[in-house]
Scaffold this motif. Structure first.
Motif, PDB file in Angstrom:
ATOM      1  N   LYS A  83     -31.710  28.809 -46.420  1.00 30.71           N
ATOM      2  CA  LYS A  83     -31.592  27.499 -45.755  1.00 30.71           C
ATOM      3  C   LYS A  83     -31.324  26.398 -46.770  1.00 30.71           C
ATOM      4  O   LYS A  83     -30.582  25.449 -46.496  1.00 30.71           O
ATOM      5  CB  LYS A  83     -32.868  27.191 -44.965  1.00 30.71           C
ATOM      6  CG  LYS A  83     -33.091  28.086 -43.759  1.00 30.71           C
ATOM      7  CD  LYS A  83     -34.110  27.513 -42.787  1.00 30.71           C
ATOM      8  CE  LYS A  83     -35.486  27.422 -43.365  1.00 30.71           C
ATOM      9  NZ  LYS A  83     -36.489  26.971 -42.369  1.00 30.71           N
ATOM     10  N   LEU A  84     -31.915  26.524 -47.964  1.00 32.18           N
ATOM     11  CA  LEU A  84     -31.698  25.529 -49.009  1.00 32.18           C
ATOM     12  C   LEU A  84     -30.228  25.507 -49.441  1.00 32.18           C
ATOM     13  O   LEU A  84     -29.645  24.434 -49.658  1.00 32.18           O
ATOM     14  CB  LEU A  84     -32.604  25.817 -50.204  1.00 32.18           C
ATOM     15  CG  LEU A  84     -32.525  24.834 -51.385  1.00 32.18           C
ATOM     16  CD1 LEU A  84     -32.885  23.421 -50.936  1.00 32.18           C
ATOM     17  CD2 LEU A  84     -33.452  25.294 -52.513  1.00 32.18           C
ATOM     18  N   VAL A  85     -29.622  26.689 -49.559  1.00 29.73           N
ATOM     19  CA  VAL A  85     -28.200  26.755 -49.896  1.00 29.73           C
ATOM     20  C   VAL A  85     -27.371  26.064 -48.812  1.00 29.73           C
ATOM     21  O   VAL A  85     -26.419  25.336 -49.109  1.00 29.73           O
ATOM     22  CB  VAL A  85     -27.754  28.227 -50.064  1.00 29.73           C
ATOM     23  CG1 VAL A  85     -26.233  28.306 -50.245  1.00 29.73           C
ATOM     24  CG2 VAL A  85     -28.446  28.859 -51.256  1.00 29.73           C
ATOM     25  N   SER A 111     -32.654  27.704 -38.138  1.00 21.67           N
ATOM     26  CA  SER A 111     -34.089  27.658 -37.882  1.00 21.67           C
ATOM     27  C   SER A 111     -34.420  28.817 -36.956  1.00 21.67           C
ATOM     28  O   SER A 111     -33.811  28.976 -35.902  1.00 21.67           O
ATOM     29  CB  SER A 111     -34.481  26.328 -37.221  1.00 21.67           C
ATOM     30  OG  SER A 111     -35.865  26.270 -37.007  1.00 21.67           O
ATOM     31  N   SER A 112     -35.358  29.674 -37.350  1.00 18.28           N
ATOM     32  CA  SER A 112     -35.613  30.872 -36.564  1.00 18.28           C
ATOM     33  C   SER A 112     -37.062  31.300 -36.681  1.00 18.28           C
ATOM     34  O   SER A 112     -37.797  30.846 -37.558  1.00 18.28           O
ATOM     35  CB  SER A 112     -34.701  32.011 -37.020  1.00 18.28           C
ATOM     36  OG  SER A 112     -34.932  32.305 -38.383  1.00 18.28           O
ATOM     37  N   ARG A 113     -37.460  32.180 -35.779  1.00 18.15           N
ATOM     38  CA  ARG A 113     -38.778  32.789 -35.828  1.00 18.15           C
ATOM     39  C   ARG A 113     -38.644  34.231 -35.367  1.00 18.15           C
ATOM     40  O   ARG A 113     -37.692  34.594 -34.669  1.00 18.15           O
ATOM     41  CB  ARG A 113     -39.777  32.045 -34.940  1.00 18.15           C
ATOM     42  CG  ARG A 113     -39.488  32.121 -33.451  1.00 18.15           C
ATOM     43  CD  ARG A 113     -40.464  31.279 -32.648  1.00 18.15           C
ATOM     44  NE  ARG A 113     -40.129  31.261 -31.228  1.00 18.15           N
ATOM     45  CZ  ARG A 113     -40.673  32.046 -30.314  1.00 18.15           C
ATOM     46  NH1 ARG A 113     -41.568  32.934 -30.680  1.00 18.15           N
ATOM     47  NH2 ARG A 113     -40.326  31.961 -29.045  1.00 18.15           N
ATOM     48  N   GLU A 114     -39.592  35.056 -35.771  1.00 22.14           N
ATOM     49  CA  GLU A 114     -39.565  36.466 -35.423  1.00 22.14           C
ATOM     50  C   GLU A 114     -40.242  36.671 -34.077  1.00 22.14           C
ATOM     51  O   GLU A 114     -41.350  36.182 -33.859  1.00 22.14           O
ATOM     52  CB  GLU A 114     -40.293  37.268 -36.499  1.00 22.14           C
ATOM     53  CG  GLU A 114     -39.664  38.592 -36.827  1.00 22.14           C
ATOM     54  CD  GLU A 114     -40.299  39.270 -38.022  1.00 22.14           C
ATOM     55  OE1 GLU A 114     -39.551  39.773 -38.860  1.00 22.14           O
ATOM     56  OE2 GLU A 114     -41.534  39.288 -38.104  1.00 22.14           O
ATOM     57  N   ALA A 154     -40.298  25.842 -50.194  1.00 22.64           N
ATOM     58  CA  ALA A 154     -40.041  27.120 -50.854  1.00 22.64           C
ATOM     59  C   ALA A 154     -41.116  27.437 -51.886  1.00 22.64           C
ATOM     60  O   ALA A 154     -41.483  28.602 -52.076  1.00 22.64           O
ATOM     61  CB  ALA A 154     -38.661  27.112 -51.505  1.00 22.64           C
ATOM     62  N   VAL A 155     -41.637  26.414 -52.539  1.00 21.98           N
ATOM     63  CA  VAL A 155     -42.716  26.623 -53.514  1.00 21.98           C
ATOM     64  C   VAL A 155     -43.950  27.195 -52.813  1.00 21.98           C
ATOM     65  O   VAL A 155     -44.576  28.150 -53.297  1.00 21.98           O
ATOM     66  CB  VAL A 155     -43.067  25.298 -54.231  1.00 21.98           C
ATOM     67  CG1 VAL A 155     -44.353  25.450 -55.047  1.00 21.98           C
ATOM     68  CG2 VAL A 155     -41.925  24.864 -55.127  1.00 21.98           C
ATOM     69  N   ALA A 156     -44.295  26.626 -51.659  1.00 25.87           N
ATOM     70  CA  ALA A 156     -45.457  27.115 -50.904  1.00 25.87           C
ATOM     71  C   ALA A 156     -45.231  28.537 -50.403  1.00 25.87           C
ATOM     72  O   ALA A 156     -46.132  29.377 -50.442  1.00 25.87           O
ATOM     73  CB  ALA A 156     -45.748  26.179 -49.733  1.00 25.87           C
ATOM     74  N   ILE A 157     -44.032  28.817 -49.937  1.00 25.61           N
ATOM     75  CA  ILE A 157     -43.730  30.160 -49.424  1.00 25.61           C
ATOM     76  C   ILE A 157     -43.758  31.185 -50.552  1.00 25.61           C
ATOM     77  O   ILE A 157     -44.280  32.287 -50.391  1.00 25.61           O
ATOM     78  CB  ILE A 157     -42.364  30.155 -48.708  1.00 25.61           C
ATOM     79  CG1 ILE A 157     -42.520  29.456 -47.356  1.00 25.61           C
ATOM     80  CG2 ILE A 157     -41.832  31.577 -48.507  1.00 25.61           C
ATOM     81  CD1 ILE A 157     -41.262  29.331 -46.563  1.00 25.61           C
ATOM     82  N   GLY A 158     -43.213  30.816 -51.713  1.00 21.81           N
ATOM     83  CA  GLY A 158     -43.258  31.724 -52.850  1.00 21.81           C
ATOM     84  C   GLY A 158     -44.671  32.014 -53.290  1.00 21.81           C
ATOM     85  O   GLY A 158     -45.006  33.144 -53.677  1.00 21.81           O
ATOM     86  N   SER A 159     -45.545  30.995 -53.206  1.00 23.29           N
ATOM     87  CA  SER A 159     -46.948  31.183 -53.580  1.00 23.29           C
ATOM     88  C   SER A 159     -47.669  32.096 -52.596  1.00 23.29           C
ATOM     89  O   SER A 159     -48.490  32.925 -52.987  1.00 23.29           O
ATOM     90  CB  SER A 159     -47.655  29.821 -53.637  1.00 23.29           C
ATOM     91  OG  SER A 159     -49.032  29.971 -53.882  1.00 23.29           O
ATOM     92  N   GLN A 160     -47.344  31.961 -51.320  1.00 18.27           N
ATOM     93  CA  GLN A 160     -48.027  32.745 -50.296  1.00 18.27           C
ATOM     94  C   GLN A 160     -47.523  34.174 -50.211  1.00 18.27           C
ATOM     95  O   GLN A 160     -48.306  35.131 -50.161  1.00 18.27           O
ATOM     96  CB  GLN A 160     -47.876  32.079 -48.924  1.00 18.27           C
ATOM     97  CG  GLN A 160     -48.597  32.826 -47.809  1.00 18.27           C
ATOM     98  CD  GLN A 160     -48.373  32.214 -46.438  1.00 18.27           C
ATOM     99  OE1 GLN A 160     -47.653  31.235 -46.309  1.00 18.27           O
ATOM    100  NE2 GLN A 160     -48.976  32.791 -45.426  1.00 18.27           N
TER     101      GLN A 160
END
Length: 782
Positions: A734-736, A469-472, A714-720
């Protein structure tokens, strides 16, 4: 903001501007040359300004202090007793920085840090600190402790060496030889622009980068090093539970406490500046280089630089590194050549004083000096703030001591050796040295449009979390000469990756025989890769911040106009603008509680159809897109419901950080029931909720449910962000991890190829995530 001077100084200069005689104001505003602006501000800067700076910097002392060193050592002892050896080492390092040279307190801090490093299994570093403790007069009655630790460290190092020898296979190494030579030839691209790209010029765009040949997706376009960079003070690094506890005890460490102030390498074994308590380095080499480049003068200014802001310090650092002769050469060239005005160029690299065929980019000072400064586009108030700030620092610097002899313009340009008289420096600050202050002002103004944030991924989960879990976060500000050639696009065709410290990725591509190249892989490196295929003649574009996946066109254009002084005409802006002007067609955007704008993923509360902006009330509400429904929702109602979801999400994350995942999960389930009534699965906030829910399940060891919710995220992130985005790549990584931890072999192996493609595309084939991915794949295929 940390980039500008502290609020007290800003208020002081604002009052000075307000009280200025109207004719003087008009005269200052009318000045068109930076040299004239600086000279004018120098006449307006008084002893009162110097005294005021002294008064506000008094609270930021960087002097050596024995008592402070002792307090840091005591805090380190407390952390050591709780076996938090990392925190202990950082406290001892802070004590080392505060302790006066050759003092007993310094020797005690080194000795204690050696103990913490020993327990962290950094045996060689522990031995180095033992030597430093002895050199600085460690008490004789305690010497037996150091000798015992030295003996144990040497034993561990001996064992480690034997293990390496057992695993060392000369035949295997010789077999790998040709392969490494081939990689070295690829790595010889080194720094600069790849052969497939070239510098172009037009009146509209100024100098810019274009593809001379086809550039494949993922291919490196350029590697660049900053001319200079400055670490941002106060950027705290918190890791899960440990970070929270440190906050409560007042033991939070800023980036300036754990990173080298020159190359930004993260280390527990920081080497202190001998003159001040603030600057510290990863090695004596970085310490020496920083001293020669800039710190021998920064050290004299001390706390003054802290209150004057990062941009002022970076501008001064660039100037000090260049030296007066380089500044003189750049200034003379401007006077000799007169070409088009700055207003004809909208990009970040200037061609105001040189013909278009002249290529000023790379490591030379000229590449920085000729960046656009936009003097006349900055407001008079901002110009005055920058000018008085620089004039004050210039006066402080001139009072600190004579300038170095290398700045003496009367010396022959080829004379490198210094006479005994010259080694003491120039006797006084000659009239020509005002060029130094003028150059600092030029760079301060340039940095508003040309500064590059150096960011890194910070772990935000608990230290023992099974899922990343990380942030920039932004850790430094730099100026990159070659990257400044790139024009902006809100939907760029490149990816930028920044690395700090020793760059193993680059070193892996170099032959051991190319020893001189390895030193270049130390420090900050920016790598620009093609994010998609770039065809010959196509411009190579970089995003300055406002991105089409995060922000609406109108907002992006406003921000770019305010900071970079151009109206963006990129593909994303020109395509989206007509749709937004129509109001009822195409892409709609919403604003969340954080003020960010996104595509509308809102659902009608009546029929679950999609909501769109209503054209009847000038966009102040939403209407169902289904003509048979026509349900209306006010903007206030939508904002209120989104705010409720956001608040609950933040509460749930806080509960997880407090190790109460069961409570967090209950809250998240309730919130998801509420969000499902108004948010589509592709909405960014819905993606954040699913991600948090996955974290909660993972913390409780329920890998299957965690993976299910992360797939929704991941679906939401891919859409955005897009199916080829690095954001999606990190989420699928992370899913892996979740599938791997849950023993779900087939689902994990099915996702790995997509993750590998995205990480290679944006981060290169040798990033550490790919190494971990390969390790998981190898385990799953056994």
């Amino acid at each position: 903001m940390m980039d500008l001077p502290c609020p007290q100084w800003q208020e002081h200069v604002a009052e000075k501007w307000t009280g200025l005689d109207p004719e003087l104001k008009e005269h200052f505003t009318s000045l068109l040359e930076i040299d004239d602006v600086f000279k004018c501000s120098l006449t307006l800067t008084t002893q009162d300004d110097l005294d005021f700076l002294q008064s506000i910097s008094a609270g930021h002392s960087v002097q050596k202090h024995t008592e402070q060193a002792a307090k840091c050592r005591e805090r380190g002892n407390s952390s050591f007793k709780t076996r938090d050896y990392t925190a202990a080492a950082l406290h001892y390092s802070q004590g080392i920085c505060f302790a006066p040279q050759r003092s007993e307190q310094l020797s005690l801090c080194y000795a204690n840090r050696s103990a913490a490093l020993y327990h962290l299994q950094h045996y060689q570093e522990s031995l180095d600190d033992i030597d430093k403790a002895l050199i600085n007069g460690y008490p004789s009655h305690l010497l037996h402790k150091l000798e015992d630790r030295r003996t144990q460290s040497l034993k561990h190092l001996s064992v480690d060496q034997k293990v390496k020898e057992v695993h060392h296979n000369p035949a295997l190494e010789s077999h790998k030889g040709p392969d490494r030579v081939k990689k070295a030839s690829f790595g010889l691209l080194k720094f600069g622009i790849c052969p497939q790209a070239a510098v172009g010029f037009s009146l509209e765009k100024g100098r810019h980068l274009v593809a001379a040949e086809r550039i494949a997706a993922g291919e490196v376009i350029l590697n660049d090093r900053p001319y200079s960079c400055v670490l941002i003070p106060g950027m705290e690094e918190v890791k899960g539970k440990e970070g929270r506890q440190n906050t409560e005890r007042g033991e939070l460490f800023g980036m300036e406490h754990r990173r080298c102030h020159r190359c930004l390498t993260e280390t527990l074994c920081l080497v202190p500046c001998e003159g001040c308590s603030y600057s510290r380095y990863c090695s004596t080499s970085c310490q020496r280089d920083a001293w020669e480049e800039h710190h021998r003068w920064e050290c004299l200014l001390g706390a003054d630089l802290t209150v004057m802001g990062v941009m002022s310090q970076l501008a001064l650092r660039v100037t000090l590194k260049a030296g007066l002769k380089n500044i003189q050469m750049a200034t003379d060239a401007i006077r000799d050549k007169h070409t088009k005005s700055e207003s004809s160029c909208q990009n970040r690299e200037s061609s105001d004083s040189y013909p278009c065929h002249t290529s000023y980019y790379g490591d030379s000072y000229l590449s920085v000096f000729h960046l656009l400064h936009h003097l006349n586009r900055h407001s008079p108030e901002l110009r005055f703030l920058c000018a008085v700030t620089v004039a004050t620092l210039y006066l402080k610097l001139s009072k600190a001591g004579p300038p170095p002899a290398s700045w003496d313009l009367s010396r022959p340009s080829g004379a490198n050796g210094l006479s005994p008289e010259e080694k003491g420096g120039i006797v006084n600050w000659s009239s020509e040295l005002w060029l130094l202050g003028s150059a600092v002002l030029r760079h301060v103004l340039q940095l508003r449009c040309n500064a590059q944030a150096i960011v890194t991924l910070q772990d935000t989960g608990a230290a023992n979390s099974p899922v990343q879990s990380s942030r920039e976060i932004r850790i430094a500000t730099a100026i990159f000469p070659t990257i400044s050639l790139l024009n902006h696009s809100c939907c760029p065709n490149t990816s930028l990756v920044l690395s700090t410290g020793t760059n193993s990725d680059l070193l892996a591509d170099l032959s051991e025989s190319v020893a001189e190249l390895t030193s270049t892989a130390h420090g900050v490196i920016a790598t620009v890769r093609a994010a998609k295929v770039i065809t010959p003649g196509q411009e190579i574009l970089h995003c300055y911040g406002p991105h089409s996946s995060r922000m609406a066109t109108q907002e992006r254009r406003r921000l770019l106009q305010e900071q970079y002084y151009f109206l963006c005409q990129c593909e994303a802006c020109t395509l989206q603008q007509p749709e937004q002007e129509e109001g009822t067609e195409g892409r709609q955007h919403w604003s969340d509680a954080g003020g960010r704008l996104h595509e509308s993923g809102l659902l009608c509360g009546k029929c679950k159809g999609s909501l769109k902006k209503s054209s009847e009330d000038r966009g102040t509400g939403f209407i169902c897109s289904q003509s048979s429904c026509g349900h209306l929702m006010s903007t206030a109602e939508v904002s209120h419901r989104l705010q409720e979801i956001r608040v609950n999400l933040e509460k749930a994350v806080d509960l997880m950080e407090r190790e109460r995942p069961d409570e967090a999960l209950r809250l998240l389930r309730r919130t998801q029931c509420q969000s499902g009534l108004i948010l589509a699965g592709t909405h960014p906030l819905q993606g954040e909720l699913s991600d948090a829910t996955a974290r909660a399940y993972a913390t409780m060891g329920d890998w299957n449910n965690a993976a299910s919710h992360l797939e929704r995220s991941a679906v939401a992130i891919g859409s955005q962000y897009g199916e080829d985005s690095i954001e999606l790549g990190r989420q699928l990584f992370k899913l892996v991890q979740l599938h791997f931890n849950g023993g779900a072999r087939d689902p994990a192996l099915s996702v790995i190829p997509k993750v590998r493609h995205l990480l290679c595309l944006h981060c290169g084939p040798r990033c550490h995530e790919l190494q971990e991915l390969q390790a998981m794949e190898d385990c799953l295929q056994v």
